[in-house]
Each structure stands twice: as structure tokens, then as C-alpha cells.
Motif scaffolding. Structure first.
Motif, mmCIF file in Angstrom:
data_model
loop_
_atom_site.group_PDB
_atom_site.id
_atom_site.type_symbol
_atom_site.label_atom_id
_atom_site.label_comp_id
_atom_site.label_asym_id
_atom_site.label_seq_id
_atom_site.Cartn_x
_atom_site.Cartn_y
_atom_site.Cartn_z
ATOM 1 N N TRP A 1 1.065 -0.883 -0.027
ATOM 2 C CA TRP A 1 0.021 0.111 0.205
ATOM 3 C C TRP A 1 1.035 0.862 -0.110
ATOM 4 O O TRP A 1 1.218 1.045 0.823
ATOM 5 C CB TRP A 1 -1.067 0.060 1.376
ATOM 6 C CG TRP A 1 -1.929 -0.983 0.799
ATOM 7 C CD1 TRP A 1 -2.230 -2.116 0.398
ATOM 8 C CD2 TRP A 1 -3.497 -0.558 1.618
ATOM 9 N NE1 TRP A 1 -3.678 -2.105 0.853
ATOM 10 C CE2 TRP A 1 -4.020 -1.939 1.579
ATOM 11 C CE3 TRP A 1 -4.110 0.547 2.766
ATOM 12 C CZ2 TRP A 1 -5.441 -2.037 1.996
ATOM 13 C CZ3 TRP A 1 -5.169 0.576 2.884
ATOM 14 C CH2 TRP A 1 -5.620 -0.455 3.003
ATOM 15 N N ASN A 2 0.414 2.381 -0.690
ATOM 16 C CA ASN A 2 1.201 3.407 -0.559
ATOM 17 C C ASN A 2 0.162 4.462 0.174
ATOM 18 O O ASN A 2 -0.622 4.579 -0.381
ATOM 19 C CB ASN A 2 1.283 4.127 -2.416
ATOM 20 C CG ASN A 2 2.566 3.016 -2.873
ATOM 21 O OD1 ASN A 2 3.509 3.372 -2.592
ATOM 22 N ND2 ASN A 2 1.940 2.680 -3.940
ATOM 23 N N PHE A 3 1.292 5.574 0.594
ATOM 24 C CA PHE A 3 0.809 6.528 1.783
ATOM 25 C C PHE A 3 1.164 7.120 1.631
ATOM 26 O O PHE A 3 2.587 7.935 1.275
ATOM 27 C CB PHE A 3 0.982 6.008 3.108
ATOM 28 C CG PHE A 3 0.058 4.822 3.743
ATOM 29 C CD1 PHE A 3 -1.173 4.991 4.244
ATOM 30 C CD2 PHE A 3 0.651 3.637 3.574
ATOM 31 C CE1 PHE A 3 -2.000 4.451 4.817
ATOM 32 C CE2 PHE A 3 -0.573 2.825 4.159
ATOM 33 C CZ PHE A 3 -1.655 2.769 4.616
ATOM 34 N N ASN A 4 0.432 8.909 1.257
ATOM 35 C CA ASN A 4 0.691 10.000 1.417
ATOM 36 C C ASN A 4 1.811 10.246 2.601
ATOM 37 O O ASN A 4 1.326 10.405 3.475
ATOM 38 C CB ASN A 4 -0.093 11.114 0.805
ATOM 39 C CG ASN A 4 0.157 12.692 1.184
ATOM 40 O OD1 ASN A 4 1.257 13.109 1.408
ATOM 41 N ND2 ASN A 4 -0.482 12.880 -0.195
ATOM 42 N N LEU A 5 2.683 11.265 2.211
ATOM 43 C CA LEU A 5 3.792 10.902 3.688
ATOM 44 C C LEU A 5 3.239 12.776 3.792
ATOM 45 O O LEU A 5 3.463 12.601 5.135
ATOM 46 C CB LEU A 5 5.177 11.422 2.780
ATOM 47 C CG LEU A 5 5.582 9.748 2.912
ATOM 48 C CD1 LEU A 5 7.454 10.701 2.069
ATOM 49 C CD2 LEU A 5 5.755 8.947 5.056
#
Length: 103
Positions: free
Chosen positions: A70-74
Motif C-alpha cells: 500500500w502507498n501512503f502520502n507522507l
């Protein structure tokens, strides 16, 4: 009123990596540093299965969870589509080569 705490020198966080700040309660915080020396702070727990985001891959202003990709916006902790969810983000700043955090 913000309660800024000095955490570490910027160089203590590897470029394209992370450092974990342990807290007695509320879960650990992962400090991420990207290639442009921007620093971000997220709860070190993926919203999907609780994986350690601090062990993920930093790219641009995103981190990829090491468990399921999964990718998360930092910047705000929001999962990127098609995934849905978020992890807590924290105020962080760099001044004079030192990293400061509100947690």
C-alpha cells in the motif's frame, strides 16, 4: 499551543529512509526523509494490516508499506488509490539542521 520537541539532527535520518521515535503511549512515530531532504512524520503502523511503515520504501512524497505494497502520502497519511484508509500524521519541521516534532 504547539509543543515542539527536538528529536535529532537531520543527518540521523537516512535519505530515502526512516527513523522511529518511540512513545510511551499512542504508538511509535516514523520520521521519513526523502531525496529532497523533506521530513515527514506518520504513525508507524499501516492502516491496512498494521505493518511498520518505517521499513517501507520512500519515493517522492510517498511511502510504500513493506507488507502488502500500500502507498501512503507522507504529507497527510492518506492511502493512495485504489487503497482506502489513513494513518495519523504529525507536525514536523527542520530548523538549523535539527528535526523538531509535535507529538
Amino acid at each position: 499551543m504547539s509543543n515542539w520537541k527536538r528529536i535529532c539532527p537531520l543527518d540521523d535520518i537516512p535519505r530515502l529512509g526512516a527513523r522511529v521515535v518511540q512513545r510511551p503511549s499512542g504508538g511509535d512515530i516514523a520520521l521519513f526523509r526523502n531525496a529532497e531532504d523533506e521530513v515527514f512524520a506518520l504513525h508507524d503502523k499501516c492502516a491496512h494490516k498494521g505493518g511498520p511503515l518505517s521499513q517501507g520504501i520512500v519515493h517522492g512524497r510517498k511511502v510504500t508499506c513493506p507488507l502488502h505494497g500500500w502507498n501512503f502520502n507522507l504529507q497527510d497519511g492518506q492511502a493512495l488509490a485504489p487503497d482506502v484508509g489513513s494513518c495519523a500524521s504529525f507536525e514536523v519541521k527542520v530548523e538549523g539542521g535539527e528535526v523538531w516534532l509535535v507529538a
